[in-house]
Motif scaffolding. Structure first.
Motif, PDB file in Angstrom:
ATOM      1  N   GLU A 126       5.114   3.445  10.726  1.00 50.66           N
ATOM      2  CA  GLU A 126       5.233   4.849  11.122  1.00 50.66           C
ATOM      3  C   GLU A 126       6.635   5.417  10.942  1.00 50.66           C
ATOM      4  O   GLU A 126       6.790   6.577  10.555  1.00 50.66           O
ATOM      5  N   HIS A 127       7.660   4.641  11.219  1.00 52.26           N
ATOM      6  CA  HIS A 127       9.026   5.165  11.184  1.00 52.26           C
ATOM      7  C   HIS A 127       9.820   4.675   9.966  1.00 52.26           C
ATOM      8  O   HIS A 127      11.038   4.803   9.939  1.00 52.26           O
ATOM      9  N   ASP A 128       9.128   4.147   8.988  1.00 54.39           N
ATOM     10  CA  ASP A 128       9.766   3.634   7.774  1.00 54.39           C
ATOM     11  C   ASP A 128       9.495   4.609   6.635  1.00 54.39           C
ATOM     12  O   ASP A 128       8.374   4.691   6.123  1.00 54.39           O
ATOM     13  N   VAL A 129      10.524   5.350   6.215  1.00 55.21           N
ATOM     14  CA  VAL A 129      10.317   6.414   5.238  1.00 55.21           C
ATOM     15  C   VAL A 129       9.981   5.875   3.846  1.00 55.21           C
ATOM     16  O   VAL A 129       9.530   6.642   2.985  1.00 55.21           O
ATOM     17  N   ARG A 130      10.167   4.591   3.623  1.00 57.56           N
ATOM     18  CA  ARG A 130       9.784   4.039   2.321  1.00 57.56           C
ATOM     19  C   ARG A 130       8.266   3.893   2.218  1.00 57.56           C
ATOM     20  O   ARG A 130       7.714   3.876   1.116  1.00 57.56           O
ATOM     21  N   VAL A 131       7.587   3.774   3.354  1.00 55.62           N
ATOM     22  CA  VAL A 131       6.129   3.726   3.363  1.00 55.62           C
ATOM     23  C   VAL A 131       5.606   5.147   3.198  1.00 55.62           C
ATOM     24  O   VAL A 131       6.075   6.068   3.866  1.00 55.62           O
ATOM     25  N   SER A 132       4.649   5.344   2.310  1.00 60.00           N
ATOM     26  CA  SER A 132       4.124   6.681   2.055  1.00 60.00           C
ATOM     27  C   SER A 132       3.284   7.180   3.222  1.00 60.00           C
ATOM     28  O   SER A 132       2.718   6.389   3.989  1.00 60.00           O
ATOM     29  N   ARG A 133       3.212   8.499   3.327  1.00 54.70           N
ATOM     30  CA  ARG A 133       2.401   9.102   4.385  1.00 54.70           C
ATOM     31  C   ARG A 133       0.947   8.650   4.279  1.00 54.70           C
ATOM     32  O   ARG A 133       0.299   8.383   5.281  1.00 54.70           O
ATOM     33  N   ARG A 134       0.436   8.610   3.068  1.00 53.89           N
ATOM     34  CA  ARG A 134      -0.890   8.056   2.791  1.00 53.89           C
ATOM     35  C   ARG A 134      -0.673   6.934   1.776  1.00 53.89           C
ATOM     36  O   ARG A 134      -0.678   7.161   0.577  1.00 53.89           O
ATOM     37  N   VAL A 152      -8.223   5.402   5.391  1.00 58.45           N
ATOM     38  CA  VAL A 152      -6.899   5.697   4.862  1.00 58.45           C
ATOM     39  C   VAL A 152      -5.841   5.098   5.791  1.00 58.45           C
ATOM     40  O   VAL A 152      -5.945   5.209   7.016  1.00 58.45           O
ATOM     41  N   PHE A 153      -4.810   4.479   5.195  1.00 56.18           N
ATOM     42  CA  PHE A 153      -3.700   3.957   5.995  1.00 56.18           C
ATOM     43  C   PHE A 153      -2.373   4.439   5.413  1.00 56.18           C
ATOM     44  O   PHE A 153      -2.252   4.702   4.214  1.00 56.18           O
ATOM     45  N   GLY A 154      -1.384   4.575   6.285  1.00 59.15           N
ATOM     46  CA  GLY A 154      -0.065   5.046   5.887  1.00 59.15           C
ATOM     47  C   GLY A 154       0.752   5.373   7.120  1.00 59.15           C
ATOM     48  O   GLY A 154       0.330   5.132   8.251  1.00 59.15           O
ATOM     49  N   ARG A 155       1.930   5.976   6.924  1.00 56.97           N
ATOM     50  CA  ARG A 155       2.845   6.170   8.051  1.00 56.97           C
ATOM     51  C   ARG A 155       2.639   7.477   8.804  1.00 56.97           C
ATOM     52  O   ARG A 155       3.177   7.637   9.898  1.00 56.97           O
ATOM     53  N   PHE A 208       0.336  -6.554   3.183  1.00 58.10           N
ATOM     54  CA  PHE A 208       1.699  -6.238   3.584  1.00 58.10           C
ATOM     55  C   PHE A 208       2.206  -5.059   2.760  1.00 58.10           C
ATOM     56  O   PHE A 208       2.066  -5.037   1.538  1.00 58.10           O
ATOM     57  N   VAL A 209       2.789  -4.072   3.456  1.00 62.30           N
ATOM     58  CA  VAL A 209       3.366  -2.903   2.811  1.00 62.30           C
ATOM     59  C   VAL A 209       4.875  -3.088   2.781  1.00 62.30           C
ATOM     60  O   VAL A 209       5.507  -3.244   3.835  1.00 62.30           O
ATOM     61  N   ARG A 210       5.455  -3.059   1.587  1.00 66.40           N
ATOM     62  CA  ARG A 210       6.893  -3.238   1.451  1.00 66.40           C
ATOM     63  C   ARG A 210       7.624  -1.996   1.969  1.00 66.40           C
ATOM     64  O   ARG A 210       7.368  -0.880   1.512  1.00 66.40           O
ATOM     65  N   GLY A 211       8.534  -2.190   2.918  1.00 65.76           N
ATOM     66  CA  GLY A 211       9.270  -1.086   3.497  1.00 65.76           C
ATOM     67  C   GLY A 211      10.748  -1.170   3.192  1.00 65.76           C
ATOM     68  O   GLY A 211      11.194  -1.921   2.316  1.00 65.76           O
ATOM     69  N   ALA A 212      11.531  -0.396   3.920  1.00 64.12           N
ATOM     70  CA  ALA A 212      12.977  -0.351   3.714  1.00 64.12           C
ATOM     71  C   ALA A 212      13.620  -1.663   4.148  1.00 64.12           C
ATOM     72  O   ALA A 212      13.165  -2.320   5.091  1.00 64.12           O
ATOM     73  N   GLY A 213      14.694  -2.026   3.457  1.00 60.93           N
ATOM     74  CA  GLY A 213      15.438  -3.217   3.835  1.00 60.93           C
ATOM     75  C   GLY A 213      14.687  -4.517   3.676  1.00 60.93           C
ATOM     76  O   GLY A 213      15.025  -5.516   4.313  1.00 60.93           O
ATOM     77  N   GLY A 214      13.654  -4.528   2.836  1.00 63.60           N
ATOM     78  CA  GLY A 214      12.884  -5.744   2.624  1.00 63.60           C
ATOM     79  C   GLY A 214      11.845  -6.023   3.688  1.00 63.60           C
ATOM     80  O   GLY A 214      11.133  -7.033   3.615  1.00 63.60           O
ATOM     81  N   ARG A 215      11.728  -5.154   4.685  1.00 63.66           N
ATOM     82  CA  ARG A 215      10.736  -5.378   5.732  1.00 63.66           C
ATOM     83  C   ARG A 215       9.327  -5.201   5.183  1.00 63.66           C
ATOM     84  O   ARG A 215       9.085  -4.362   4.309  1.00 63.66           O
ATOM     85  N   GLU A 216       8.395  -5.984   5.687  1.00 64.17           N
ATOM     86  CA  GLU A 216       7.003  -5.878   5.278  1.00 64.17           C
ATOM     87  C   GLU A 216       6.150  -5.558   6.500  1.00 64.17           C
ATOM     88  O   GLU A 216       6.185  -6.279   7.504  1.00 64.17           O
ATOM     89  N   ALA A 241       5.312   2.645  -2.249  1.00 67.05           N
ATOM     90  CA  ALA A 241       5.684   1.253  -1.996  1.00 67.05           C
ATOM     91  C   ALA A 241       4.588   0.312  -2.489  1.00 67.05           C
ATOM     92  O   ALA A 241       3.400   0.633  -2.425  1.00 67.05           O
ATOM     93  N   PRO A 242       4.966  -0.857  -2.999  1.00 64.63           N
ATOM     94  CA  PRO A 242       3.948  -1.825  -3.411  1.00 64.63           C
ATOM     95  C   PRO A 242       3.238  -2.431  -2.212  1.00 64.63           C
ATOM     96  O   PRO A 242       3.808  -2.550  -1.128  1.00 64.63           O
ATOM     97  N   LEU A 243       2.000  -2.801  -2.411  1.00 64.14           N
ATOM     98  CA  LEU A 243       1.238  -3.566  -1.431  1.00 64.14           C
ATOM     99  C   LEU A 243       1.239  -5.021  -1.885  1.00 64.14           C
ATOM    100  O   LEU A 243       1.122  -5.305  -3.083  1.00 64.14           O
TER     101      LEU A 243
END
Length: 235
Positions: free
Chosen positions: A58-66, A44-47, A112-120, A85-87
Motif C-alpha cells: 500500500e505505501h510502496d510507490v514502486r508497486v502499481s495502483r493496479r 484485482v490486486f495493487g497498492r 511476490f511483488v518487487r517494491g522499492a529498495g529490493g523489498r518483496e 513492477a515485476p511479479l
C-alpha cells in the motif's frame, strides 16, 4: 459473491479446509478475498486500496495502483501482471507486464511483488482442487527461534530456485540490525539451529546427520515456517 478475509488471517500455506474445487483465495498482509469458481471472475490486486480487491504494498510507490489480476478462464485461474513492477513466482520465475498470464496450479502459490529498495511484497494464493488442508503437525518454536530460523531460511520462504541457508554470520548481522538492543554473536545463531535440529531429531522427524538445509526444508514443508513470517525481517 466474494468473501472478505480479514487482516491477520492465517497463512494460506496452512491450507484452506473445505475449499471448493475451483475456488480462489487471495491474501496479503492487509487482508484478502475468497471467490467461487464462477467463470470470468477477476480479482484485482495493487497498492490503491479503494480500487482493488486485495491491497498489496500500500505505501510502496514502486508497486502499481493496479499491479495485477487473478482471473479464471477455461476452468483455470491465471495471474497477469498489469503494473510496472515485476511479479515473481516460485522458483524465481519473473512475470512482466508484456508476458502471457501464468496458470496457477491447484493448492498454494506465493506471489511476490518487487517494491522499492529490493523489498518483496507477498500475495498468497490458494486454488481449490489442490491439497485441501494444511500439514497434520506443525513444529513448535519459540519467538526467538522463529526469528533466527526465518533469518537463516528466508531464501526458502521466498521460494527461490535452489535455495540455500543464509550464512550464519550474515544472519547474525541482520538480526543485530533488527534487534540492536540484543547481543547477536554467530554462536547464538548456531545454538538455535542446533537446538531445533536436536529437538526434531529426538522426535524422529529428522535423521541424525541432517544439516541446516534439511532442517529448514522440513520447517517449510511442514508449514512451521510460512512466507508471512518474512515480515519478522522488516524493521
Amino acid at each position: 459473491m466474494a468473501e472478505v478475509l480479514a487482516s491477520g488471517h492465517a497463512s494460506l500455506a496452512l491450507g484452506v479446509p473445505r475449499a471448493e474445487p475451483g475456488s480462489l483465495h487471495a491474501l496479503s498482509a492487509t487482508g484478502g478475498v475468497t471467490v467461487g469458481a464462477a467463470e470470468e471472475r477477476v480479482v484485482v490486486f495493487g497498492r490503491n486500496r479503494p480500487e482493488v480487491d486485495v491491497c498489496v504494498g500500500e505505501h510502496d510507490v514502486r508497486v502499481s495502483r493496479r499491479q495485477g489480476e487473478l482471473s479464471r478462464h477455461d476452468g483455470r485461474w491465471c495471474v497477469r501482471n498489469t503494473g510496472r513492477a515485476p511479479l515473481r513466482l516460485p522458483e524465481s520465475r519473473l512475470l512482466g507486464p508484456d508476458d502471457e498470464p501464468a496458470v496457477l496450479a491447484g493448492g498454494y502459490t506465493p506471489l511476490f511483488v518487487r517494491g522499492a529498495g529490493g523489498r518483496e511484497h507477498l500475495l498468497e494464493v490458494f486454488v481449490g482442487g489442490g491439497p485441501a488442508t494444511g500439514p497434520a503437525r506443525r513444529r513448535s518454536l519459540t519467538a526467538s527461534e522463529r526469528l533466527v530460523l526465518v533469518a537463516c531460511g528466508c531464501r526458502y520462504l521466498l521460494h527461490e530456485a535452489n535455495p540455500r541457508p543464509v550464512p550464519k554470520r550474515e544472519a547474525a548481522a541482520l538480526l543485530a540490525e533488527l534487534r540492536p538492543h540484543e547481543p547477536w554473536p554467530v554462536a547464538r545463531v548456531d545454538f538455535v539451529l542446533a537446538t531445533v535440529r536436536f529437538r526434531l531429531t529426538a522426535e524422529g522427524v529428522l535423521a541424525e546427520d541432517t544439516g541446516d538445509d534439511g532442517l529448514l526444508r522440513e520447517l517449510v514443508r511442514s508449514a512451521t515456517l510460512v512466507p508471512p513470517d518474512l515480515a519478522l525481517l522488516t524493521p
